[in-house]
Design a protein around this motif. Sequence first.
Motif, PDB file in Angstrom:
ATOM      1  N   GLY A  17       0.820  -1.202   0.000  1.00 34.67           N
ATOM      2  CA  GLY A  17       0.000   0.000   0.000  1.00 34.67           C
ATOM      3  C   GLY A  17       0.860   1.261   0.000  1.00 34.67           C
ATOM      4  O   GLY A  17       1.994   1.246   0.475  1.00 34.67           O
ATOM      5  N   GLY A  18       0.296   2.330  -0.538  1.00 27.45           N
ATOM      6  CA  GLY A  18       0.938   3.630  -0.445  1.00 27.45           C
ATOM      7  C   GLY A  18       2.194   3.832  -1.271  1.00 27.45           C
ATOM      8  O   GLY A  18       2.980   4.740  -1.009  1.00 27.45           O
ATOM      9  N   VAL A  19       2.391   3.003  -2.294  1.00 34.68           N
ATOM     10  CA  VAL A  19       3.612   3.141  -3.112  1.00 34.68           C
ATOM     11  C   VAL A  19       3.431   4.100  -4.293  1.00 34.68           C
ATOM     12  O   VAL A  19       4.409   4.447  -4.958  1.00 34.68           O
ATOM     13  N   GLY A  20       2.194   4.509  -4.556  1.00 30.90           N
ATOM     14  CA  GLY A  20       1.960   5.455  -5.653  1.00 30.90           C
ATOM     15  C   GLY A  20       1.133   4.887  -6.796  1.00 30.90           C
ATOM     16  O   GLY A  20       1.056   5.501  -7.872  1.00 30.90           O
ATOM     17  N   LYS A  21       0.458   3.750  -6.578  1.00 23.31           N
ATOM     18  CA  LYS A  21      -0.321   3.111  -7.644  1.00 23.31           C
ATOM     19  C   LYS A  21      -1.404   4.029  -8.217  1.00 23.31           C
ATOM     20  O   LYS A  21      -1.551   4.141  -9.427  1.00 23.31           O
ATOM     21  N   THR A  22      -2.149   4.665  -7.306  1.00 25.10           N
ATOM     22  CA  THR A  22      -3.266   5.488  -7.772  1.00 25.10           C
ATOM     23  C   THR A  22      -2.766   6.723  -8.515  1.00 25.10           C
ATOM     24  O   THR A  22      -3.340   7.126  -9.532  1.00 25.10           O
ATOM     25  N   ASN A  23      -1.674   7.303  -8.040  1.00 23.61           N
ATOM     26  CA  ASN A  23      -1.110   8.451  -8.755  1.00 23.61           C
ATOM     27  C   ASN A  23      -0.584   8.063 -10.126  1.00 23.61           C
ATOM     28  O   ASN A  23      -0.752   8.809 -11.097  1.00 23.61           O
ATOM     29  N   ASN A  50      -8.750   6.784  -2.792  1.00 23.50           N
ATOM     30  CA  ASN A  50      -8.261   6.495  -4.128  1.00 23.50           C
ATOM     31  C   ASN A  50      -8.827   7.449  -5.166  1.00 23.50           C
ATOM     32  O   ASN A  50      -9.009   8.617  -4.883  1.00 23.50           O
ATOM     33  N   PRO A 212      10.029  10.509 -10.049  1.00 19.45           N
ATOM     34  CA  PRO A 212      10.746  11.075  -8.908  1.00 19.45           C
ATOM     35  C   PRO A 212       9.824  11.480  -7.764  1.00 19.45           C
ATOM     36  O   PRO A 212       8.649  11.807  -7.996  1.00 19.45           O
ATOM     37  N   ASP A 214       8.338  14.072  -5.561  1.00 18.62           N
ATOM     38  CA  ASP A 214       8.129  15.460  -5.950  1.00 18.62           C
ATOM     39  C   ASP A 214       6.982  16.038  -5.108  1.00 18.62           C
ATOM     40  O   ASP A 214       5.873  15.492  -5.110  1.00 18.62           O
ATOM     41  N   ARG A 218       1.987  15.958  -4.009  1.00 18.66           N
ATOM     42  CA  ARG A 218       1.153  16.185  -2.827  1.00 18.66           C
ATOM     43  C   ARG A 218       0.294  17.426  -2.968  1.00 18.66           C
ATOM     44  O   ARG A 218      -0.879  17.450  -2.581  1.00 18.66           O
TER      45      ARG A 218
HETATM   46  N1  LIG Z   1       5.928  10.874  -6.985  1.00 21.05           N
HETATM   47  C1  LIG Z   1       5.550  11.196  -5.732  1.00 21.05           C
HETATM   48  N2  LIG Z   1       6.187  12.177  -5.042  1.00 21.05           N
HETATM   49  C2  LIG Z   1       5.796  12.509  -3.787  1.00 21.05           C
HETATM   50  N3  LIG Z   1       4.819  11.906  -3.132  1.00 21.05           N
HETATM   51  C3  LIG Z   1       4.146  10.919  -3.756  1.00 21.05           C
HETATM   52  C4  LIG Z   1       4.461  10.510  -5.090  1.00 21.05           C
HETATM   53  N4  LIG Z   1       3.624   9.508  -5.437  1.00 21.05           N
HETATM   54  C5  LIG Z   1       2.824   9.294  -4.392  1.00 21.05           C
HETATM   55  N5  LIG Z   1       3.123  10.135  -3.375  1.00 21.05           N
HETATM   56  C6  LIG Z   1       2.523  10.195  -2.020  1.00 21.05           C
HETATM   57  O1  LIG Z   1       2.207   8.910  -1.604  1.00 21.05           O
HETATM   58  C7  LIG Z   1       0.832   8.833  -1.238  1.00 21.05           C
HETATM   59  C8  LIG Z   1       0.281   7.508  -1.705  1.00 21.05           C
HETATM   60  O2  LIG Z   1       0.158   7.509  -3.105  1.00 21.05           O
HETATM   61  P1  LIG Z   1      -0.987   6.663  -3.839  1.00 21.05           P
HETATM   62  O3  LIG Z   1      -2.304   6.930  -3.216  1.00 21.05           O
HETATM   63  O4  LIG Z   1      -0.855   6.867  -5.295  1.00 21.05           O
HETATM   64  O5  LIG Z   1      -0.491   5.201  -3.433  1.00 21.05           O
HETATM   65  P2  LIG Z   1      -1.260   3.817  -3.600  1.00 21.05           P
HETATM   66  O6  LIG Z   1      -0.206   2.804  -3.894  1.00 21.05           O
HETATM   67  O7  LIG Z   1      -2.367   3.949  -4.566  1.00 21.05           O
HETATM   68  O8  LIG Z   1      -1.845   3.597  -2.140  1.00 21.05           O
HETATM   69  P3  LIG Z   1      -3.003   2.528  -1.690  1.00 21.05           P
HETATM   70  O9  LIG Z   1      -2.339   1.198  -1.679  1.00 21.05           O
HETATM   71  O10 LIG Z   1      -3.401   2.997  -0.339  1.00 21.05           O
HETATM   72  O11 LIG Z   1      -4.098   2.606  -2.712  1.00 21.05           O
HETATM   73  C9  LIG Z   1       0.170  10.036  -1.887  1.00 21.05           C
HETATM   74  O12 LIG Z   1      -0.882  10.508  -1.121  1.00 21.05           O
HETATM   75  C10 LIG Z   1       1.273  11.038  -1.976  1.00 21.05           C
HETATM   76  O13 LIG Z   1       1.289  11.823  -0.813  1.00 21.05           O
END
Ligand SMILES: Nc1ncnc2c1ncn2[C@@H]1O[C@H](COP(=O)(O)OP(=O)(O)OP(=O)(O)O)[C@@H](O)[C@H]1O
Length: 275
Positions: A17-23, A50, A212, A214, A218
């Motif tokens: 979780g929280g690795v940046g998948k949704t972004n 999400n 990167p 960045d 956020r």
């Molecule tokens: N490239 C980035 N630079 C800085 N912060 C980032 C970056 N990508 C993601 N984040 C931070 O990490 C948080 C988690 O990102 P995200 O929601 O995309 O993860 P996720 O893998 O979808 O999480 P989950 O498993 O909970 O669905 C974001 O709220 C943001 O604050």
Amino acid sequence: MSSVNPVQVIAITGGKGGVGKTNVSINLSVSLAEMGRRVALLDADLGLANIDVLLGLRPNKNLEDVLSGECSLMDIMLNGPGGIRIIPASSGTQKMTMLGPMEHAGLIHAFSEISDQIDVLVIDTAAGISDSVVSFVRAAQEVLIVVCDEPSSITDAYALMKLLNKEHRVDRFRIVASMTRSTQEGRNLFNKLSQVSERFLDVTLQYVGNIPFDESVRKAIQRQRPVVQLFPRSKAGVAFRQLAEKVDLWPLPSTPRGHLEFFVERLVQGAVGKQ
Ligand SMILES: Nc1ncnc2c1ncn2[C@@H]1O[C@H](COP(=O)(O)OP(=O)(O)OP(=O)(O)O)[C@@H](O)[C@H]1O
Ligand SMILES: [Mg+2]
């Protein structure tokens, strides 16, 4: 389903979780849309901070209502930034492994309705390796694994690939390194992961690149906008567009049928296999 439009189905996953998948899912989708692709983004993890929350959308129906025959996929799709269409899927996906024959038929019919209208279907999956995550990922044609520089991210990504490989014969993964402090960090992460998985599993890993770390990401989240739109020239914004350019070069498979059809069939087969 008689569509011949080749729809590319890309699952975004990663185990942890929280690795940046949704972004990655949102910004890749918007960037592909900017390049002229017709994109639908399936939110398989609705409600848990999400896509809906990140983009300030308030879906009141989701895939479950489609499966029960209450409405069509068209009725539940929301308009997202850059012209992308969002498919809220949450509760429906939890049930994806327990569908009956009527629901199978409903799912196939629902997707056949949109297959002529989209070129790419991006699926944002939940964290972990639940049945619902696995059923979406194994059905997709491309699997993009998001990792970051944390030991648990590497071990979770490995566990996910192991399960998909041993139990579902998925053997090709694309890797993106998220929140990296340098280009080299991304490369190193990929090398670490590919060495161990290519040695112990029957898989091939391909590195797609790094996003990167960045602060703009956020800031964009706070304003519920995709960073590629709000800060197109930020480091992350540029990297997401480069990612989209690479994704756009991935070959479409050479099946004579529409690829969305293939995806739904596999999704349904997975569900049948569970019963
Ligand atoms: N490239 C980035 N630079 C800085 N912060 C980032 C970056 N990508 C993601 N984040 C931070 O990490 C948080 C988690 O990102 P995200 O929601 O995309 O993860 P996720 O893998 O979808 O999480 P989950 O498993 O909970 O669905 C974001 O709220 C943001 O604050
Ligand atoms: Mg997420």
